[in-house]
Enzyme design. Structure first.
Site, PDB file in Angstrom:
ATOM      1  N   TYR A 191      16.314  12.934 -21.561  1.00  0.00           N
ATOM      2  CA  TYR A 191      17.016  12.062 -20.604  1.00  0.00           C
ATOM      3  C   TYR A 191      16.950  10.600 -21.046  1.00  0.00           C
ATOM      4  CZ  TYR A 191      18.257  10.190 -15.946  1.00  0.00           C
ATOM      5  OH  TYR A 191      18.848   9.524 -14.900  1.00  0.00           O
ATOM      6  N   LYS A 237      20.072   8.155 -22.005  1.00  0.00           N
ATOM      7  CA  LYS A 237      20.351   6.928 -21.250  1.00  0.00           C
ATOM      8  C   LYS A 237      20.239   5.678 -22.133  1.00  0.00           C
ATOM      9  CE  LYS A 237      21.267   8.846 -17.267  1.00  0.00           C
ATOM     10  NZ  LYS A 237      22.645   8.760 -16.724  1.00  0.00           N
TER      11      LYS A 237
END
Lengths: 81, 246
Positions: free
Chosen positions: B154, B158
């Site tokens: 993640y 991002k």
């Protein structure tokens, strides 16, 4: 009315995309140096040509299209237009 | 009305932050194409948009699917005529420590969170360059700035979104297009509600504001970045996190 020639069609696209006068679009005119195009303009120009003539212009070919004459010759070779 | 007559696409619009952005944009005058994986969720947000008196399009699309995304983008243009605003908000988590992380966990998070933004931004930029205007807002995360144990996939997606944002901003700035990222901190949503209480308590201790954020906090920041008020701001990352990262 007769259909426009390939040369005229290409010229029209260049005038529209680059916002230049038709008189500036001579065969030797270079898009970046003479007609004030930036890198995005040249990509847009190639996209507009692809759309108008129904051809696909790979990146390695697009790089070589630096003048108005280059584009016209390229299209003539490409598809017997 | 800050977005009167504008047309927006919001991915991940079915729930949480995306649904809040759709609701606020509609209240400010925008027509909204609501994209989510699940038709029922897209429909629900689209109803909220229609209730505000705007036009809505409910699309069920996996944003990680390039061909499906391009097709859906064309559908929005056919329906609305133009696209003025794109919010890349769709995101998933597959949390576990690196040593336990499967290749599938890694691939899926990168595919949806990062490639999903590519899949929608590419047709949007083509359209906006011709239009000579546009607003692209990528919903990143503070985790992309500071990392987080158990979220290497993640965090990478991002952080990748931030590099993507800055590059797109540079490529398109001369055409009246801005591209910015928002890095939400801990926002109350379905994504964060799954976390154990002990984790939440620890996070809360690190937030100077002393509270978790609401989806509306992110929606308001998105509105600013979508409006004419922010036309001289591009390539920026705005943390909306109660002071968590500074």
């Amino acid at each position: 009315m007769a259909e426009k020639s390939l040369e005229d069609k290409v010229k029209d696209i260049i005038v529209k995309q680059l916002g230049v006068n038709a008189e500036q679009v001579t065969p030797e005119a270079k898009f970046i140096e003479d007609l004030g195009a930036d890198s995005l303009d040249t990509v847009e120009l190639v996209m507009a040509i692809e759309e108008e003539f129904g051809v696909e212009v790979p990146d390695e070919d697009a790089e070589k299209l630096q003048t108005v004459a280059n584009v016209i010759e390229y299209l003539k070779d490409k598809a017997d237009l | 009305m800050k977005l009167q007559g504008k047309n927006a696409i919001i991915t991940g619009a079915g729930r949480g932050i995306g649904a809040a952005i759709a609701e606020l944009f509609a209240a400010q005058g925008a027509n909204v194409a609501c994209v989510s994986r699940t038709q029922a969720n897209s429909d629900r947000t689209a109803e909220v948009v229609r209730a505000a008196g705007r036009r809505a399009l409910a699309l069920a699309v996996d944003v990680g699917d390039c061909a499906a995304s391009e097709k859906a983008f064309d559908q929005v243009v056919a329906e609305f005529g133009t696209v003025d605003i794109l919010v890349n908000n769709a995101g998933v988590t597959k949390d576990t420590l690196l040593m336990r992380m499967s290749e599938a966990d890694w691939d899926e998070v990168l595919r949806v969170n990062l490639k999903g933004a590519f899949n929608w931004t590419k047709p949007a930029v083509k359209h906006m360059v011709k239009q000579r205007s546009g607003r692209i807002i990528n919903i990143s995360s503070v985790i992309g700035l500071i990392g987080n144990a158990g979220q290497c996939n993640y965090a990478a997606s991002k952080a990748g979104l931030i590099g993507f944002t800055k590059s797109v901003a540079r490529e398109t700035a001369t055409r009246g297009i801005t591209c910015n990222a928002i890095a939400p901190g801990f926002i109350v949503s379905d994504m964060t509600s799954e976390l154990p209480q002990a984790v939440k308590d620890k996070v809360l201790a690190g937030i100077p504001s002393g509270r978790f954020g609401e989806p509306a906090d992110i929606a308001e920041t998105s509105l600013f970045l979508a409006s004419t008020a922010s036309s001289y701001i591009t390539g920026q990352v705005l943390a909306v996190d109660g002071g968590m990262v500074m």
